[in-house]
Every structure is written in structure tokens, then in C-alpha cells.
Write an enzyme that holds these catalytic residues in place. Structure first.
Site, short mmCIF file in Angstrom:
data_model
loop_
_atom_site.label_atom_id
_atom_site.label_comp_id
_atom_site.label_asym_id
_atom_site.label_seq_id
_atom_site.Cartn_x
_atom_site.Cartn_y
_atom_site.Cartn_z
N PHE A 156 0.85 -0.84 -0.15
CA PHE A 156 -0.12 -0.31 -0.38
C PHE A 156 0.99 1.07 -0.12
CE2 PHE A 156 -2.59 2.87 2.92
CZ PHE A 156 -2.95 3.42 1.93
N TYR A 161 2.83 -6.46 18.27
CA TYR A 161 3.16 -5.81 16.55
C TYR A 161 4.06 -4.55 16.85
CZ TYR A 161 2.02 -2.38 12.70
OH TYR A 161 2.62 -1.74 11.60
N ASN A 165 -2.61 6.81 11.33
CA ASN A 165 -3.48 5.73 10.48
C ASN A 165 -3.76 6.86 9.06
OD1 ASN A 165 -4.40 5.21 13.24
ND2 ASN A 165 -5.92 4.07 12.17
N VAL A 187 -9.78 1.68 8.82
CA VAL A 187 -11.10 1.41 9.46
C VAL A 187 -11.56 2.42 7.94
CG1 VAL A 187 -10.63 3.90 10.60
CG2 VAL A 187 -13.19 2.05 10.71
N ILE A 188 -11.36 3.53 7.20
CA ILE A 188 -11.69 4.18 6.12
C ILE A 188 -11.64 3.64 4.93
CG2 ILE A 188 -10.99 5.91 4.60
CD1 ILE A 188 -10.11 7.91 6.68
N ARG A 228 -14.38 -3.24 19.58
CA ARG A 228 -13.17 -3.66 19.63
C ARG A 228 -12.45 -4.35 20.72
NH1 ARG A 228 -8.80 -2.02 15.17
NH2 ARG A 228 -10.35 -2.57 13.22
N GLY A 239 -9.96 -4.20 23.69
CA GLY A 239 -8.04 -3.74 23.79
C GLY A 239 -8.01 -2.49 22.53
C1 UD1 Z 1 -4.12 1.17 12.90
C2 UD1 Z 1 -3.77 0.39 12.02
C3 UD1 Z 1 -2.50 -0.74 13.43
C4 UD1 Z 1 -1.75 0.77 13.98
C5 UD1 Z 1 -2.44 1.52 14.79
C6 UD1 Z 1 -1.50 2.60 15.61
C7 UD1 Z 1 -4.42 -0.41 10.42
C8 UD1 Z 1 -5.34 -1.47 9.32
N1 UD1 Z 1 -4.37 -0.97 11.29
O1 UD1 Z 1 -5.02 0.45 13.83
O2 UD1 Z 1 -1.68 -1.35 12.53
O3 UD1 Z 1 -1.09 -0.28 14.69
O4 UD1 Z 1 -3.34 2.18 14.32
O5 UD1 Z 1 -1.95 3.21 16.36
O6 UD1 Z 1 -4.27 0.83 9.13
N2 UD1 Z 1 -13.99 0.26 13.50
C9 UD1 Z 1 -14.76 0.04 13.55
N3 UD1 Z 1 -15.72 -0.42 11.87
C10 UD1 Z 1 -14.31 -1.10 11.66
C11 UD1 Z 1 -13.33 -1.08 10.92
C12 UD1 Z 1 -12.96 -0.20 12.32
O7 UD1 Z 1 -15.26 1.26 13.95
O8 UD1 Z 1 -15.37 -1.55 10.13
C13 UD1 Z 1 -12.41 1.33 14.36
C14 UD1 Z 1 -11.88 0.33 14.92
O9 UD1 Z 1 -12.31 -0.17 16.05
C15 UD1 Z 1 -11.56 1.83 15.82
C16 UD1 Z 1 -11.19 2.76 14.91
O10 UD1 Z 1 -11.88 1.68 13.56
O11 UD1 Z 1 -11.88 2.38 16.82
C17 UD1 Z 1 -9.61 2.41 13.95
O12 UD1 Z 1 -9.86 1.36 13.51
P1 UD1 Z 1 -8.55 0.42 12.49
O13 UD1 Z 1 -8.45 1.00 10.94
O14 UD1 Z 1 -8.13 -0.65 12.23
O15 UD1 Z 1 -6.64 0.89 13.23
P2 UD1 Z 1 -6.10 0.77 14.35
O16 UD1 Z 1 -6.81 -0.02 15.52
O17 UD1 Z 1 -6.23 2.50 15.01
#
Ligand code: UD1
Length: 306
Positions: free
Chosen positions: A19, A145, A174, A188-189, A270, A272
Site C-alpha cells: 500500500f 506488533y 492511521n 477503517v476508512i 473492539r 483492547g
Molecule cells: C491502526 C493500524 C495498526 C497500527 C495502529 C497504531 C490499520 C488497519 N491498523 O490500528 O496497524 O498499529 O493503528 O495505532 O491501519 N472500526 C470501526 N468499524 C470498522 C473497522 C474499524 O468502527 O469496520 C474502528 C476500530 O474499532 C477502531 C478505529 O475504527 O476504533 C480504527 O480502526 P483501524 O483502522 O483498524 O485502526 P487502529 O485500530 O487504530
């Protein structure tokens, strides 16, 4: 981005089919001789521009790394297993890629007298006590990680101190943008855009009041180009925007730009999950001249339009 970054150099991008890696390759290829080391387990060969030398190989194979890095001026080390979940399931496997392979890259760069720009992560901070998070904040990773990225980040500093290797660690917050992999480990985006495109619902995990610092991949590329030429080596820099966005607001912005008629649904938080994450980018601004340029609405459009 014509005016920043290396020119006329031999550069290597590990994970160049991934990416962040492929966007970086695109930015470098016009003015540099680019080599990509990627096993294409996750990255994609077909999105690399013409003229790039491809070494199809595993970053965990020290010989493949040495061959790719030989004669290089700068190595951008983007290859990693970026999934927190994967690291919890199988820490030995992710450690091998995220730490051992970084050590190989640093050793090869030492032999080649090359600079290393390393893709570190905000995960090194674990659950921040305060936001915005400065580089000096406590580092208590909450996943293998995060610990792996922290080890590799420290190795970069140590290689600068012990052996004079020019290293720069960029702690990405992010990152989002076009070309991020889809599926259970996508950001998430990307997930929200996919859900909205599929007719919804857009699924907010938890109350949606948790916040993140979403940085567009083009700004991350810019930070890498600046890191390749900075005099501030042996240092780590936060790369974010300095702004926090609640996940619920993000869901609304994505919905409005894809299809205002889809539902937003709230589900279980989620396990943690970090509550608040936001970068203090004072150091990157001051020393690298880094300035984020893409605002959230504009950045989301770049994802929706691809
Ligand atoms: C991200 C990184 C991770 C990094 C971390 C550092 C990604 C995928 N993950 O994790 O590698 O170590 O930052 O802080 O880039 N959410 C929803 N709905 C969804 C998916 C997610 O509500 O369908 C929420 C999650 O619960 C979370 C937030 O969106 O609260 C961000 O999630 P995500 O994009 O996975 O990123 P991080 O958990 O911050």
C-alpha cells in the site's frame, strides 16, 4: 512532489508492491533508479510502474536483502506484516518479518553505506496517556506488533549510534488512501467505503467517540522523501496530521460521500481498542519540514474515486 526527495539515486523500496510502498515507488521512479524487493504475498506486482527493477523475494531471506540493497543510496523499508491481529495470533511469524528482517535490512545498508528510512508505527506508544503524543511519550506497546515496531525503531537508532548508518524512523499514525488492501485487516476508512458501496450498513465498533489521526498516504510519501534527504538522522518522527477525528464522524463523512441513504450501525467495541490517538507533529514539522496537505474530506474522495 518534484521539488523534494532524492534525485538521481539508487533507491530500494522493500514492500514496494504494498500500500504505502507502491505510492512511494510512483513518487521516486521519475527521478531515481528504483529497485523493489517484494514477495508479492500481499503487494501487487502489476501496479508497479515500468522501469522499476523487481526482485521477487522474501525480506526474511538475508541473501535476497543483501542482493537488493547492494549499491543502494537509500532503502525505504516498508515491508512488514501490518496486522495487530496477526501478531497476536502468531507473534513468532510477525516478529520474523517485522524485526528480524529489519535487522537484515540495516546490516545490508551498513555494508552498502546506504541510508534507511523505516516505516515505524504509532503502535509503539500502546495506549497513550495523553494526546497529542510526542516522540518522547512512554512506549508501552499493547500488542506484539507494537513491540516489534518498537524494537525495529530502536535498532534504527542504535545502528546510527553504533555504526554511523544514516537511519530515520517514521512513526505512521492511521494511514489511508487508494490502494489499501481490503478485508479483515484493512483500515477503517477502506472498510467504511467498502461497506457503504455495498449498500451498508457502515459498522461503527463501540460508541464511535474513539478518535484517530488519519493521515493520507500522499502525505506519508512526502514524509519519506523528506526523510531521505534530512540531516537529522538517528531520529524518529511522528507522521500524522495532528488532528483527531471521532470514528462516528468518519462514518458520516464516508456515508455522505458514497451514498447518503445507507445506515450507520453501532456494534460491540473492539477488544483492547485504543481510545484516543493523535500525533504531535511538531518535531517532524521543525526538523523535516513536513506539513500534511490532504484534509479528510478530500482524502476520502481519493479513496471513493478509485
Ligand atoms: C491502526 C493500524 C495498526 C497500527 C495502529 C497504531 C490499520 C488497519 N491498523 O490500528 O496497524 O498499529 O493503528 O495505532 O491501519 N472500526 C470501526 N468499524 C470498522 C473497522 C474499524 O468502527 O469496520 C474502528 C476500530 O474499532 C477502531 C478505529 O475504527 O476504533 C480504527 O480502526 P483501524 O483502522 O483498524 O485502526 P487502529 O485500530 O487504530
Amino acid at each position: 512532489m518534484d521539488d523534494i526527495g532524492p534525485q538521481g539515486k539508487r533507491v530500494v523500496v522493500t514492500g514496494g508492491g504494498g500500500f504505502v510502498g507502491h505510492h512511494l515507488v510512483d513518487a521516486l521512479a521519475a527521478y531515481n533508479d528504483v529497485t523493489v524487493l517484494d514477495d508479492f504475498s500481499n503487494g501487487r506486482r502489476e501496479r508497479l510502474p515500468e522501469g522499476v527493477t523487481v526482485h521477487e523475494g522474501d525480506v526474511c531471506d538475508p541473501e535476497a536483502v543483501t542482493r537488493a540493497v547492494e549499491g543502494a543510496d537509500v532503502v525505504f523499508h516498508e515491508a512488514a506484516v501490518v496486522s495487530v491481529e496477526r501478531s497476536v495470533e502468531d507473534p513468532e511469524a510477525t516478529h520474523a518479518v517485522n524485526v528480524d528482517a529489519t535487522l537484515s535490512v540495516l546490516s545490508a545498508a551498513r555494508k552498502a553505506d546506504a541510508r534507511v528510512v523505516f516505516a515505524s508505527s504509532a503502535a509503539v506508544y500502546g495506549t497513550p496517556e495523553h494526546v497529542p503524543v510526542a516522540e518522547t511519550a512512554p512506549k508501552e506497546p499493547v500488542s506484539p506488533y507494537g513491540l516489534e515496531k518498537l524494537s525495529a525503531d530502536h535498532y534504527c537508532r542504535l545502528f546510527a549510534e553504533l555504526y554511523g548508518v544514516e537511519t530515520v524512523a517514521l512513526r505512521y499514525f492511521n494511514v489511508y488512501g487508494p490502494g489499501q488492501s481490503k478485508g479483515p485487516y484493512s483500515g477503517v476508512i477502506t472498510a467504511f467505503v467498502d461497506q457503504a458501496r455495498g449498500g451498508g450498513p457502515v459498522t461503527v465498533q463501540g460508541d464511535g467517540e474513539q478518535t484517530r489521526d488519519f493521515v493520507h498516504v500522499s502525505d506519508v510519501v512526502r514524509a519519506n522523501l523528506l526523510a531521505a534527504t534530512t540531516e537529522h538522522v538517528g531520529e524518529a518522527f511522528n507522521i500524522g496530521t495532528g488532528r483527531a477525528v471521532p470514528v462516528r464522524r468518519l462514518a458520516e463523512v464516508v456515508r455522505d460521500s458514497v451514498d447518503p441513504s445507507v445506515d450507520i450501525q453501532t456494534g460491540a467495541a473492539r477488544a483492547g481498542d485504543v481510545r484516543h490517538s493523535r500525533a504531535d507533529i511538531t518535531k517532524a514539522r521543525g526538523r523535516l519540514g513536513y506539513e500534511p496537505t490532504v484534509d479528510l474530506e478530500e482524502g476520502i474522495r481519493t479513496v471513493v474515486e478509485t
